[in-house]
Design a protein around this motif. Structure first.
Motif, PDB file in Angstrom:
ATOM      1  N   UNK A  21       0.814  -1.214   0.000  1.00 58.79           N
ATOM      2  CA  UNK A  21       0.000   0.000   0.000  1.00 58.79           C
ATOM      3  C   UNK A  21       0.851   1.269   0.000  1.00 58.79           C
ATOM      4  N   UNK A  22       2.142   1.127   0.319  1.00 59.32           N
ATOM      5  CA  UNK A  22       3.027   2.288   0.255  1.00 59.32           C
ATOM      6  C   UNK A  22       3.152   2.775  -1.191  1.00 59.32           C
ATOM      7  N   UNK A  23       3.259   1.841  -2.138  1.00 59.92           N
ATOM      8  CA  UNK A  23       3.341   2.230  -3.540  1.00 59.92           C
ATOM      9  C   UNK A  23       2.029   2.858  -4.014  1.00 59.92           C
ATOM     10  N   UNK A  24       0.915   2.350  -3.519  1.00 69.86           N
ATOM     11  CA  UNK A  24      -0.381   2.942  -3.862  1.00 69.86           C
ATOM     12  C   UNK A  24      -0.443   4.388  -3.371  1.00 69.86           C
ATOM     13  N   UNK A  25       0.071   4.618  -2.171  1.00 74.75           N
ATOM     14  CA  UNK A  25       0.090   5.969  -1.618  1.00 74.75           C
ATOM     15  C   UNK A  25       0.983   6.892  -2.444  1.00 74.75           C
ATOM     16  N   UNK A  26       2.131   6.384  -2.886  1.00 76.49           N
ATOM     17  CA  UNK A  26       3.038   7.196  -3.704  1.00 76.49           C
ATOM     18  C   UNK A  26       2.394   7.586  -5.032  1.00 76.49           C
ATOM     19  N   UNK A  27       1.677   6.644  -5.641  1.00 69.50           N
ATOM     20  CA  UNK A  27       0.993   6.956  -6.902  1.00 69.50           C
ATOM     21  C   UNK A  27      -0.094   7.992  -6.670  1.00 69.50           C
ATOM     22  N   UNK A  28      -0.812   7.885  -5.567  1.00 65.90           N
ATOM     23  CA  UNK A  28      -1.828   8.890  -5.243  1.00 65.90           C
ATOM     24  C   UNK A  28      -1.205  10.272  -5.081  1.00 65.90           C
ATOM     25  N   UNK A  29      -0.019  10.327  -4.463  1.00 63.00           N
ATOM     26  CA  UNK A  29       0.671  11.608  -4.284  1.00 63.00           C
ATOM     27  C   UNK A  29       1.060  12.210  -5.632  1.00 63.00           C
ATOM     28  N   UNK A  30       1.548  11.366  -6.541  1.00 57.06           N
ATOM     29  CA  UNK A  30       1.904  11.843  -7.875  1.00 57.06           C
ATOM     30  C   UNK A  30       0.664  12.316  -8.618  1.00 57.06           C
ATOM     31  N   UNK A  31      -0.436  11.600  -8.462  1.00 59.37           N
ATOM     32  CA  UNK A  31      -1.687  12.000  -9.105  1.00 59.37           C
ATOM     33  C   UNK A  31      -2.136  13.383  -8.632  1.00 59.37           C
ATOM     34  N   UNK A  32      -1.990  13.644  -7.338  1.00 57.89           N
ATOM     35  CA  UNK A  32      -2.374  14.957  -6.810  1.00 57.89           C
ATOM     36  C   UNK A  32      -1.464  16.060  -7.361  1.00 57.89           C
ATOM     37  N   UNK A  33      -0.177  15.766  -7.481  1.00 54.23           N
ATOM     38  CA  UNK A  33       0.749  16.759  -8.041  1.00 54.23           C
ATOM     39  C   UNK A  33       0.424  17.042  -9.504  1.00 54.23           C
ATOM     40  N   UNK A  34       0.046  16.009 -10.238  1.00 53.38           N
ATOM     41  CA  UNK A  34      -0.345  16.203 -11.639  1.00 53.38           C
ATOM     42  C   UNK A  34      -1.586  17.077 -11.719  1.00 53.38           C
ATOM     43  N   UNK A  35      -2.550  16.835 -10.848  1.00 53.06           N
ATOM     44  CA  UNK A  35      -3.788  17.617 -10.853  1.00 53.06           C
ATOM     45  C   UNK A  35      -3.531  19.081 -10.524  1.00 53.06           C
ATOM     46  N   UNK A  36      -2.480  19.327  -9.712  1.00 48.22           N
ATOM     47  CA  UNK A  36      -2.134  20.700  -9.344  1.00 48.22           C
ATOM     48  C   UNK A  36      -1.220  21.361 -10.381  1.00 48.22           C
ATOM     49  N   UNK A  37      -0.872  20.625 -11.422  1.00 45.43           N
ATOM     50  CA  UNK A  37      -0.032  21.182 -12.476  1.00 45.43           C
ATOM     51  C   UNK A  37       1.440  21.241 -12.140  1.00 45.43           C
ATOM     52  N   UNK A  38       1.875  20.438 -11.160  1.00 48.54           N
ATOM     53  CA  UNK A  38       3.266  20.496 -10.716  1.00 48.54           C
ATOM     54  C   UNK A  38       4.175  19.531 -11.471  1.00 48.54           C
ATOM     55  N   UNK A  39       3.603  18.630 -12.270  1.00 48.27           N
ATOM     56  CA  UNK A  39       4.412  17.636 -12.984  1.00 48.27           C
ATOM     57  C   UNK A  39       4.027  17.620 -14.453  1.00 48.27           C
ATOM     58  N   UNK A  40       5.026  17.478 -15.316  1.00 50.21           N
ATOM     59  CA  UNK A  40       4.776  17.289 -16.741  1.00 50.21           C
ATOM     60  C   UNK A  40       4.591  15.806 -17.017  1.00 50.21           C
ATOM     61  N   UNK A  41       4.239  15.472 -18.255  1.00 47.17           N
ATOM     62  CA  UNK A  41       4.036  14.072 -18.625  1.00 47.17           C
ATOM     63  C   UNK A  41       5.322  13.279 -18.452  1.00 47.17           C
ATOM     64  N   UNK A  42       6.432  13.833 -18.945  1.00 44.35           N
ATOM     65  CA  UNK A  42       7.704  13.115 -18.860  1.00 44.35           C
ATOM     66  C   UNK A  42       8.159  12.954 -17.412  1.00 44.35           C
ATOM     67  N   UNK A  43       7.983  13.992 -16.591  1.00 39.83           N
ATOM     68  CA  UNK A  43       8.369  13.893 -15.181  1.00 39.83           C
ATOM     69  C   UNK A  43       7.522  12.864 -14.451  1.00 39.83           C
ATOM     70  N   UNK A  44       6.222  12.869 -14.717  1.00 40.18           N
ATOM     71  CA  UNK A  44       5.331  11.895 -14.073  1.00 40.18           C
ATOM     72  C   UNK A  44       5.695  10.475 -14.479  1.00 40.18           C
TER      73      UNK A  44
END
Length: 258
Positions: A80-103
């Motif tokens: 579930x730690x990996x699931x949490x990390x993916x959720x964190x990345x998803x939130x950063x993408x939604x906030x516009x903090x990550x590009x496609x390549x960075x994600x």
């Protein structure tokens, strides 16, 4: 947020990788679909469709850059730690903090990362949990050490055999057989007092608790295919555990031991 420099294929790859990591590590079906849709929308893809089952993910993007991608899920575990990390990345993408390549790079790092806990730690945790379940089910402290050893050894054997033969049912069946045999041997050697509670406590680390929970949550969310398939898998696991213990008890009774 629009990203014209990235093709729909690249965005679909990010969505599929995020969904794959979540599904392989214990994420619920509806959460996987929701995450993929949100990531696509954050990258400017408003018309996307995802269909997730325990064994595969189908993701489609409608529009001028229409693309459809599918990925097969062959291994599933619990991290579930990996699931949490993916959720964190998803939130950063939604906030516009990550590009496609960075994600995509970050998701690749998560996928390639080793398990959060080493194997020996998992075995030790299973052994301690077995002893604690014994006490919770009304057992005595005299049986704690035998159950600690039986649960740890049985869990370790199940993990080892599953690596040799990737058939979950057989690994769980043999693991429960070993647990039943060890518990009985401890009882006969005078180190145990209540065989029933010893066996129940020792097999608890093999019980598919997360799988049952996800099956119920998927059914409640309307994902009938995933919910029923996960429920069937949980029932098969429970049957394997019960059959292994029944085999040991039947053997003991059949040969007149005890």
């Amino acid at each position: 947020m629009d990203h014209p420099s990235h093709s729909a294929y690249d965005i679909a790859q990010v969505c599929l990788l995020a969904g794959k990591i979540m599904l392989e590590n214990g994420g619920e079906t509806y959460r996987v679909e929701d995450t993929m849709t949100r990531v696509a929308a954050a990258f400017g893809i408003r018309n996307s469709q995802s269909y997730v089952t325990p064994t595969g993910i189908l993701f489609s993007i409608d529009g001028p850059q229409q693309t459809t991608r599918m990925i097969r899920i062959s291994e599933r575990s619990t991290d579930l730690h990996k699931v949490t990390l993916v959720n964190a990345i998803s939130r950063k993408i939604s906030l516009g903090e990550l590009s496609v390549s960075e994600a995509h790079r970050l998701l690749n790092e998560i996928e390639g990362a080793s398990a959060m806990y080493p194997l020996w730690f998992k075995i030790m945790a299973a052994a301690i949990a077995s002893g604690c379940f014994l006490i919770m089910f009304g057992g005595t402290w005299h049986d704690f050490i035998p159950v600690f050893l039986a649960g740890g050894i049985g869990f370790a054997f199940q993990l080892y055999f599953h690596r040799l033969v990737p058939i979950k049912f057989i690994a769980e069946f043999l693991g429960s057989v070993l647990i039943g045999a060890i518990a009985y041997l401890f009882l006969k050697a005078g180190f145990g007092h209540d065989l029933d509670k010893m066996i129940v406590g020792s097999v608890m680390p093999l019980v598919p608790g997360l799988l049952i929970t996800n099956a119920v949550r998927d059914l409640m969310a309307g994902h009938l295919v995933s919910g029923l398939s996960k429920g069937a898998e949980a029932c098969l696991t429970a049957f394997a555990i019960g059959a292994g213990i029944a085999f040991v008890l039947s053997f003991i009774s059949g040969v007149g031991i005890g």
